[in-house]
Design a protein around this motif. Structure first.
Motif, PDB file in Angstrom:
ATOM      1  N   UNK A  48      -7.493  12.452   8.527  1.00 36.12           N
ATOM      2  CA  UNK A  48      -7.600  11.218   9.292  1.00 36.12           C
ATOM      3  C   UNK A  48      -7.047  11.402  10.692  1.00 36.12           C
ATOM      4  N   UNK A  49      -7.648  10.695  11.637  1.00 34.94           N
ATOM      5  CA  UNK A  49      -7.137  10.696  12.996  1.00 34.94           C
ATOM      6  C   UNK A  49      -6.029   9.661  13.119  1.00 34.94           C
ATOM      7  N   UNK A  50      -5.408   9.603  14.306  1.00 35.54           N
ATOM      8  CA  UNK A  50      -4.212   8.794  14.472  1.00 35.54           C
ATOM      9  C   UNK A  50      -4.399   7.314  14.232  1.00 35.54           C
ATOM     10  N   UNK A  51      -5.563   6.772  14.549  1.00 33.30           N
ATOM     11  CA  UNK A  51      -5.765   5.342  14.413  1.00 33.30           C
ATOM     12  C   UNK A  51      -5.535   4.813  13.017  1.00 33.30           C
ATOM     13  N   UNK A  52      -5.875   5.597  12.007  1.00 32.47           N
ATOM     14  CA  UNK A  52      -5.733   5.143  10.627  1.00 32.47           C
ATOM     15  C   UNK A  52      -4.540   5.809   9.926  1.00 32.47           C
ATOM     16  N   UNK A  53      -3.792   6.636  10.640  1.00 31.97           N
ATOM     17  CA  UNK A  53      -2.733   7.422  10.008  1.00 31.97           C
ATOM     18  C   UNK A  53      -1.663   6.566   9.347  1.00 31.97           C
ATOM     19  N   UNK A  54      -1.126   5.581  10.065  1.00 28.49           N
ATOM     20  CA  UNK A  54      -0.039   4.781   9.500  1.00 28.49           C
ATOM     21  C   UNK A  54      -0.505   3.992   8.284  1.00 28.49           C
ATOM     22  N   UNK A  55      -1.696   3.416   8.358  1.00 28.46           N
ATOM     23  CA  UNK A  55      -2.240   2.699   7.202  1.00 28.46           C
ATOM     24  C   UNK A  55      -2.384   3.638   6.019  1.00 28.46           C
ATOM     25  N   UNK A  56      -2.896   4.829   6.269  1.00 33.37           N
ATOM     26  CA  UNK A  56      -3.064   5.803   5.191  1.00 33.37           C
ATOM     27  C   UNK A  56      -1.719   6.205   4.575  1.00 33.37           C
ATOM     28  N   UNK A  57      -0.723   6.420   5.401  1.00 33.69           N
ATOM     29  CA  UNK A  57       0.585   6.829   4.888  1.00 33.69           C
ATOM     30  C   UNK A  57       1.202   5.759   3.995  1.00 33.69           C
ATOM     31  N   UNK A  58       0.893   4.514   4.267  1.00 30.63           N
ATOM     32  CA  UNK A  58       1.415   3.428   3.426  1.00 30.63           C
ATOM     33  C   UNK A  58       0.573   3.231   2.161  1.00 30.63           C
ATOM     34  N   UNK A  59      -0.734   3.438   2.289  1.00 33.15           N
ATOM     35  CA  UNK A  59      -1.629   3.167   1.162  1.00 33.15           C
ATOM     36  C   UNK A  59      -1.691   4.305   0.149  1.00 33.15           C
ATOM     37  N   UNK A  60      -1.611   5.542   0.624  1.00 31.27           N
ATOM     38  CA  UNK A  60      -1.798   6.688  -0.271  1.00 31.27           C
ATOM     39  C   UNK A  60      -0.829   6.700  -1.454  1.00 31.27           C
ATOM     40  N   UNK A  61       0.478   6.440  -1.249  1.00 33.18           N
ATOM     41  CA  UNK A  61       1.382   6.424  -2.407  1.00 33.18           C
ATOM     42  C   UNK A  61       1.030   5.335  -3.423  1.00 33.18           C
ATOM     43  N   UNK A  62       0.550   4.188  -2.934  1.00 30.72           N
ATOM     44  CA  UNK A  62       0.151   3.110  -3.842  1.00 30.72           C
ATOM     45  C   UNK A  62      -1.073   3.521  -4.654  1.00 30.72           C
ATOM     46  N   UNK A  63      -2.008   4.200  -3.993  1.00 29.13           N
ATOM     47  CA  UNK A  63      -3.200   4.693  -4.681  1.00 29.13           C
ATOM     48  C   UNK A  63      -2.816   5.693  -5.767  1.00 29.13           C
ATOM     49  N   UNK A  64      -1.950   6.611  -5.451  1.00 39.98           N
ATOM     50  CA  UNK A  64      -1.519   7.618  -6.426  1.00 39.98           C
ATOM     51  C   UNK A  64      -0.786   6.963  -7.589  1.00 39.98           C
ATOM     52  N   UNK A  65       0.037   5.974  -7.288  1.00 36.98           N
ATOM     53  CA  UNK A  65       0.773   5.261  -8.331  1.00 36.98           C
ATOM     54  C   UNK A  65      -0.174   4.563  -9.299  1.00 36.98           C
ATOM     55  N   UNK A  66      -1.252   4.006  -8.780  1.00 35.90           N
ATOM     56  CA  UNK A  66      -2.184   3.255  -9.618  1.00 35.90           C
ATOM     57  C   UNK A  66      -3.147   4.153 -10.388  1.00 35.90           C
TER      58      UNK A  66
END
Length: 271
Positions: free
Chosen positions: A42-60
Motif C-alpha cells: 500500500x502507498x502512504x494514503x492508505x497506510x494508517x488505515x491499513x495499520x489499524x485494520x490489519x490486526x482486526x482482520x487477523x483477529x477475526x
C-alpha cells in the motif's frame, strides 16, 4: 475374560481415546495454522488505515497480513511500481487509482480487478508550536504560500497535483516552485516536524499520524484535489481467497469508522 485380559482391554481403549482426542484437536487447529498470509502493498494514503485494520482482520479470520509500503508512483527503490516490476510478490495492491491503472496496463495488476476504496483530500501542516496558518480561502492560501520560506510536498499523487496544477490555479507557480521541495523517501510531515520546511502539503491521512506537527486543515474547495485510493489483485497473487476476505473486511461497515478516523472517506460498497 481374565483380570489381566480385562486390564489390557481397558488400557487399549484408553490409548485409542487419547489418540482420537489428539486427532480431533489437530484437525481443529490445522486449518488455522495452515492459512496462507495475504501479502499487501500500500502507498502512504492508505497506510494508517491499513495499520489499524490489519490486526482486526487477523483477529477475526486468523489470516496474517504481510505488509509492504511505498509510493504510488515514481522510480525510487521503495516505490510500489518499482518493487512489482522487479519481481517482488504481492496479493493485493492499494494505491492511487491512476497509478493502479498504469500497473494494470503493464500487466503487474490483473486488469478488471480494481475497486475504489476511499477518497483522500490534500491537507496542510506546520511544525508544532508554529502559528497555524489560515488557509480557509483561496486568497488566504495563496498568501500563506507566498510568505513561506520553504514548502515540502509529496512525490506521490498530491505532489503531482501541487506542482503541475494547484500553483498554476493560484497564479503563483513561478514564485513558489523555487522554494518547494519534493519529498521522495519520507513523509512530508516528518520533514516539517524537523523544521526543514515551514509548510507541508500531503494527503490528510499521511499528515495526521505524524508527531511534531500541527494540522492546519484541508485545501479550500476551489483548489482541492481528491485522490481515489483503490485496490487491485497483483499478477503474482497466490491467495485469491485470502485477499477476497481482506477486501470484504476493508469495505465493510465495521471498517468505515476506522477509515474515517485516519482522514479518509470510505466510498466502497460492501462486498
Amino acid at each position: 475374560m481374565t483380570p489381566f485380559s480385562l486390564q489390557m482391554a481397558r488400557r487399549a481403549l484408553l490409548i485409542s481415546a487419547v489418540a482420537l482426542a489428539a486427532g480431533c484437536a489437530q484437525q481443529s487447529i490445522t486449518p488455522q495454522a495452515s492459512k496462507e498470509p495475504v501479502r499487501l502493498m500500500t502507498s502512504g494514503g492508505f497506510t494508517e488505515a491499513h495499520k489499524r485494520l490489519a490486526p482486526l482482520f487477523t483477529q477475526q479470520t486468523g489470516i496474517a497480513v504481510e505488509s509492504a509500503y511505498g509510493s504510488s508512483m515514481g522510480s525510487s527503490p521503495t516505490a510500489i511500481p518499482t518493487r512489482l516490476s522487479q519481481g517482488e510478490k504481492a496479493d493485493v495492491v492499494i494505491l492511487a487509482r491512476g497509478a493502479l491503472d498504469d500497473l494494470a496496463a503493464k500487466g503487474l495488476v490483473k486488469q478488471g480487478t480494481q475497486i475504489d476504496l476511499v477518497r483522500s483530500a490534500v491537507g496542510v501542516a506546520v511544525k508544532k508550536g508554529a502559528p497555524i496558518p489560515d488557509i480557509s480561502t483561496e486568497d488566504k492560501l495563496r498568501q500563506v504560500l507566498l510568505n513561506a520560506k520553504s514548502i515540502a510536498y509529496s512525490a506521490s499523487a498530491s505532489g503531482t497535483y501541487y506542482e503541475t496544477q494547484m500553483l498554476k490555479k493560484l497564479g503563483i507557480h513561478d514564485q513558489v516552485m523555487p522554494k518547494s521541495k519534493k519529498i521522495v523517501t519520507e513523509r512530508v510531515g516528518t520533514i516539517v516536524a524537523r523544521g526543514e520546511a515551514d509548510i507541508g502539503l500531503q494527503q490528510v491521512s499521511e499528515l495526521l499520524p505524524i508527531e511534531g506537527i500541527s494540522y492546519a486543515g484541508t485545501l479550500p474547495d476551489s483548489v482541492q484535489h481528491y485522490t481515489l485510493f483503490s485496490a487491485g489483485t497483483a499478477s503474482t497473487s497466490t491467495n485469491p481467497q485470502g485477499l477476497e476476505q481482506l477486501l470484504k473486511f476493508y469495505t465493510s461497515p465495521a471498517a468505515a469508522q476506522t477509515i474515517r478516523d485516519t482522514g479518509l472517506e470510505p466510498i466502497a460498497k460492501p462486498r
